[in-house]
Design a protein around this motif. Structure first.
Motif, PDB file in Angstrom:
ATOM      1  N   PRO A 147       0.803  -1.232   0.000  1.00  0.00           N
ATOM      2  CA  PRO A 147       0.000   0.000   0.000  1.00  0.00           C
ATOM      3  C   PRO A 147       0.835   1.281   0.000  1.00  0.00           C
ATOM      4  CG  PRO A 147      -0.892  -1.578   1.565  1.00  0.00           C
ATOM      5  CD  PRO A 147       0.440  -2.106   1.126  1.00  0.00           C
ATOM      6  N   PHE A 148       2.091   1.178   0.457  1.00  0.00           N
ATOM      7  CA  PHE A 148       2.959   2.360   0.473  1.00  0.00           C
ATOM      8  C   PHE A 148       3.494   2.688  -0.918  1.00  0.00           C
ATOM      9  CE2 PHE A 148       4.563   1.343   5.069  1.00  0.00           C
ATOM     10  CZ  PHE A 148       3.247   1.364   5.505  1.00  0.00           C
ATOM     11  N   SER A 149       3.685   1.636  -1.721  1.00  0.00           N
ATOM     12  CA  SER A 149       4.401   1.778  -2.991  1.00  0.00           C
ATOM     13  C   SER A 149       3.706   2.711  -3.974  1.00  0.00           C
ATOM     14  CB  SER A 149       4.577   0.396  -3.638  1.00  0.00           C
ATOM     15  OG  SER A 149       5.241  -0.479  -2.770  1.00  0.00           O
ATOM     16  N   SER A 150       2.383   2.736  -3.929  1.00  0.00           N
ATOM     17  CA  SER A 150       1.630   3.543  -4.887  1.00  0.00           C
ATOM     18  C   SER A 150       1.309   4.947  -4.362  1.00  0.00           C
ATOM     19  CB  SER A 150       0.327   2.824  -5.260  1.00  0.00           C
ATOM     20  OG  SER A 150      -0.452   2.570  -4.091  1.00  0.00           O
ATOM     21  N   ASP A 151       1.802   5.261  -3.166  1.00  0.00           N
ATOM     22  CA  ASP A 151       1.507   6.571  -2.572  1.00  0.00           C
ATOM     23  C   ASP A 151       2.690   7.512  -2.737  1.00  0.00           C
ATOM     24  OD1 ASP A 151       0.947   8.750  -0.717  1.00  0.00           O
ATOM     25  OD2 ASP A 151      -0.606   7.439   0.096  1.00  0.00           O
ATOM     26  N   GLU A 152       2.467   8.611  -3.421  1.00  0.00           N
ATOM     27  CA  GLU A 152       3.551   9.568  -3.691  1.00  0.00           C
ATOM     28  C   GLU A 152       3.999  10.311  -2.438  1.00  0.00           C
ATOM     29  OE1 GLU A 152       2.230  12.114  -6.802  1.00  0.00           O
ATOM     30  OE2 GLU A 152       2.292  10.537  -8.348  1.00  0.00           O
ATOM     31  N   GLU A 153       3.208  10.216  -1.367  1.00  0.00           N
ATOM     32  CA  GLU A 153       3.559  10.895  -0.123  1.00  0.00           C
ATOM     33  C   GLU A 153       4.502  10.072   0.751  1.00  0.00           C
ATOM     34  OE1 GLU A 153       0.452  12.983   2.078  1.00  0.00           O
ATOM     35  OE2 GLU A 153      -0.941  12.449   0.474  1.00  0.00           O
ATOM     36  N   ILE A 154       4.771   8.839   0.321  1.00  0.00           N
ATOM     37  CA  ILE A 154       5.603   7.940   1.128  1.00  0.00           C
ATOM     38  C   ILE A 154       6.817   7.489   0.325  1.00  0.00           C
ATOM     39  CG2 ILE A 154       5.686   5.775   2.426  1.00  0.00           C
ATOM     40  CD1 ILE A 154       2.663   5.995   2.805  1.00  0.00           C
ATOM     41  N   ASP A 155       7.973   7.623   0.933  1.00  0.00           N
ATOM     42  CA  ASP A 155       9.216   7.154   0.321  1.00  0.00           C
ATOM     43  C   ASP A 155       9.748   5.985   1.154  1.00  0.00           C
ATOM     44  OD1 ASP A 155      11.533   7.527  -1.582  1.00  0.00           O
ATOM     45  OD2 ASP A 155      12.574   7.726   0.331  1.00  0.00           O
ATOM     46  N   ILE A 156       9.911   4.821   0.521  1.00  0.00           N
ATOM     47  CA  ILE A 156      10.349   3.620   1.240  1.00  0.00           C
ATOM     48  C   ILE A 156      11.802   3.309   0.921  1.00  0.00           C
ATOM     49  CG2 ILE A 156       9.895   1.191   1.715  1.00  0.00           C
ATOM     50  CD1 ILE A 156       7.143   1.507   0.597  1.00  0.00           C
ATOM     51  N   THR A 157      12.557   3.041   1.979  1.00  0.00           N
ATOM     52  CA  THR A 157      13.940   2.589   1.840  1.00  0.00           C
ATOM     53  C   THR A 157      14.042   1.196   2.442  1.00  0.00           C
ATOM     54  OG1 THR A 157      14.794   4.845   2.020  1.00  0.00           O
ATOM     55  CG2 THR A 157      16.357   3.052   2.409  1.00  0.00           C
ATOM     56  N   HIS A 158      14.619   0.254   1.699  1.00  0.00           N
ATOM     57  CA  HIS A 158      14.787  -1.116   2.190  1.00  0.00           C
ATOM     58  C   HIS A 158      16.255  -1.341   2.559  1.00  0.00           C
ATOM     59  CE1 HIS A 158      10.814  -2.837   1.149  1.00  0.00           C
ATOM     60  NE2 HIS A 158      10.820  -1.898   0.210  1.00  0.00           N
ATOM     61  N   TYR A 159      16.449  -1.905   3.733  1.00  0.00           N
ATOM     62  CA  TYR A 159      17.801  -2.218   4.178  1.00  0.00           C
ATOM     63  C   TYR A 159      17.852  -3.668   4.656  1.00  0.00           C
ATOM     64  CZ  TYR A 159      21.703  -2.672   7.457  1.00  0.00           C
ATOM     65  OH  TYR A 159      22.808  -3.135   8.130  1.00  0.00           O
ATOM     66  N   THR A 160      18.672  -4.479   3.986  1.00  0.00           N
ATOM     67  CA  THR A 160      18.881  -5.869   4.385  1.00  0.00           C
ATOM     68  C   THR A 160      20.172  -5.963   5.187  1.00  0.00           C
ATOM     69  OG1 THR A 160      17.769  -6.686   2.394  1.00  0.00           O
ATOM     70  CG2 THR A 160      19.192  -8.237   3.579  1.00  0.00           C
ATOM     71  N   ILE A 161      20.077  -6.454   6.391  1.00  0.00           N
ATOM     72  CA  ILE A 161      21.254  -6.595   7.255  1.00  0.00           C
ATOM     73  C   ILE A 161      22.228  -7.593   6.620  1.00  0.00           C
ATOM     74  CG2 ILE A 161      22.068  -7.315   9.538  1.00  0.00           C
ATOM     75  CD1 ILE A 161      19.193  -6.589  10.541  1.00  0.00           C
ATOM     76  N   GLU A 162      23.484  -7.208   6.554  1.00  0.00           N
ATOM     77  CA  GLU A 162      24.518  -8.076   5.990  1.00  0.00           C
ATOM     78  C   GLU A 162      25.553  -8.402   7.059  1.00  0.00           C
ATOM     79  OE1 GLU A 162      25.811  -7.343   1.780  1.00  0.00           O
ATOM     80  OE2 GLU A 162      24.904  -5.387   2.178  1.00  0.00           O
TER      81      GLU A 162
END
Length: 300
Positions: free
Chosen positions: A25-40
């Motif tokens: 639901p966040f992906s299609s909202d221009e008001e939300i910017d998502i950052t993904h971080y995978t622990i390495e």
């Protein structure tokens, strides 16, 4: 613009799928910017697991001893976030070594301070005490826990033991012997995780997380099974004894891990059924206590 950071570590990819669906639901909202971080990790864990590596991870997992991790990018560290979604697995009744290691790092202190956090658990079935440990970790980095979602394997305990062992050691999410159910969280629940994302999105945009957990609970974000809570408590006591004993056995560690392996087999297949029968017999006498515990563990 609302900035959201999604943090996780997944070996099989199941937790990644859960978080991807939850954040749809966040992906299609221009008001939300998502950052993904995978622990390495500096030294990563194998998947599928080798039996020796799986049991070797026990003492450090349970005792929450951190291992070296790779630093997140400066782009992640320099940004201010309105919400952090933290996905984690449960290893030996504690948050996994990668997630525990990250939360005990200076990076977590920088990112989490005074920030709303939602925990998302992908587990076999026992997670309650791990979440209590997670609360302490989040408190240490001055985070603000505002919600919790726990997706689990809903098959009965011993069935899920067989199927998860098959998955962990083969790397194949298939029906063991062609007759057992698929291991892990049901595909339908993974795909439907977006329903939680809709509720989270509303709270995020309204800048109000006060009633978020109540709204998530209406969507069955958390299920408490009293017998598993009792097993979780008893297993934590035994694991504490075993892990403290083995961690000090530098030269004979491999031998004692084999002994622990044998103990675990007996605990699952002999002791656990006895505990279940005793639990059923005493249930009418502790019903009120169980009801209070269920309400407590559903909260944040």
């Amino acid at each position: 613009m609302k900035n959201v950071l999604v943090i996780h570590y997944s070996q099989s990819g199941q937790l990644t799928e859960i978080l991807d669906n939850l954040t749809l639901p966040f992906s299609s909202d221009e008001e939300i910017d998502i950052t993904h971080y995978t622990i390495e990790m500096e030294n990563d864990f194998p998947f599928p697991w080798k039996k020796s590596a799986f049991f070797n991870a026990f003492p450090e997992s349970f005792l929450q001893i951190p291992a070296p991790i790779k630093a997140p990018s400066n782009a992640i560290l320099e940004k201010q976030y309105d919400l952090i979604i933290l996905g984690y697995q449960v290893w030996y009744l504690s948050p996994s070594i990668p997630v525990n290691s990250f939360l005990k790092s200076s990076f977590a202190k920088q990112l989490f301070k005074n920030t709303p956090v939602i925990t998302v658990i992908g587990a076999r079935n026992m997670w309650v005490k791990a979440q209590e440990k997670m609360k302490v970790l989040l408190l240490d980095v001055q985070a603000n826990l505002v919600g919790n979602i726990a997706l689990v394997d809903r098959n009965i305990n011993h069935i899920s033991v067989v199927t998860i062992v098959h998955w962990m050691f083969s790397g194949k999410k298939t029906k063991y012997l062609g007759i057992f159910p698929l291991p892990g969280v049901a595909d339908s629940e993974i795909k439907n995780a977006s329903k939680f994302g809709n509720v989270i999105k509303e709270s995020l945009l309204n800048k109000n997380f006060n009633n978020l957990q109540d709204e998530l609970l209406k969507l069955d974000a958390v299920e408490i099974r009293p017998f598993l809570v009792e097993m979780d408590k008893k297993a934590n006591k035994m694991f504490k004894t075993w892990s403290n004993f083995i961690i000090n056995k530098k030269k004979s560690r491999e031998f004692w891990l084999k002994v622990f392996n044998a103990y675990l087999w007996v605990a699952i297949w002999v002791i656990s059924p006895i505990v279940f029968i005793l639990h059923l017999l005493k249930y009418p006498f502790i019903a009120n206590k169980i009801a209070k515990e269920k309400a407590l563990y559903k909260k944040i």
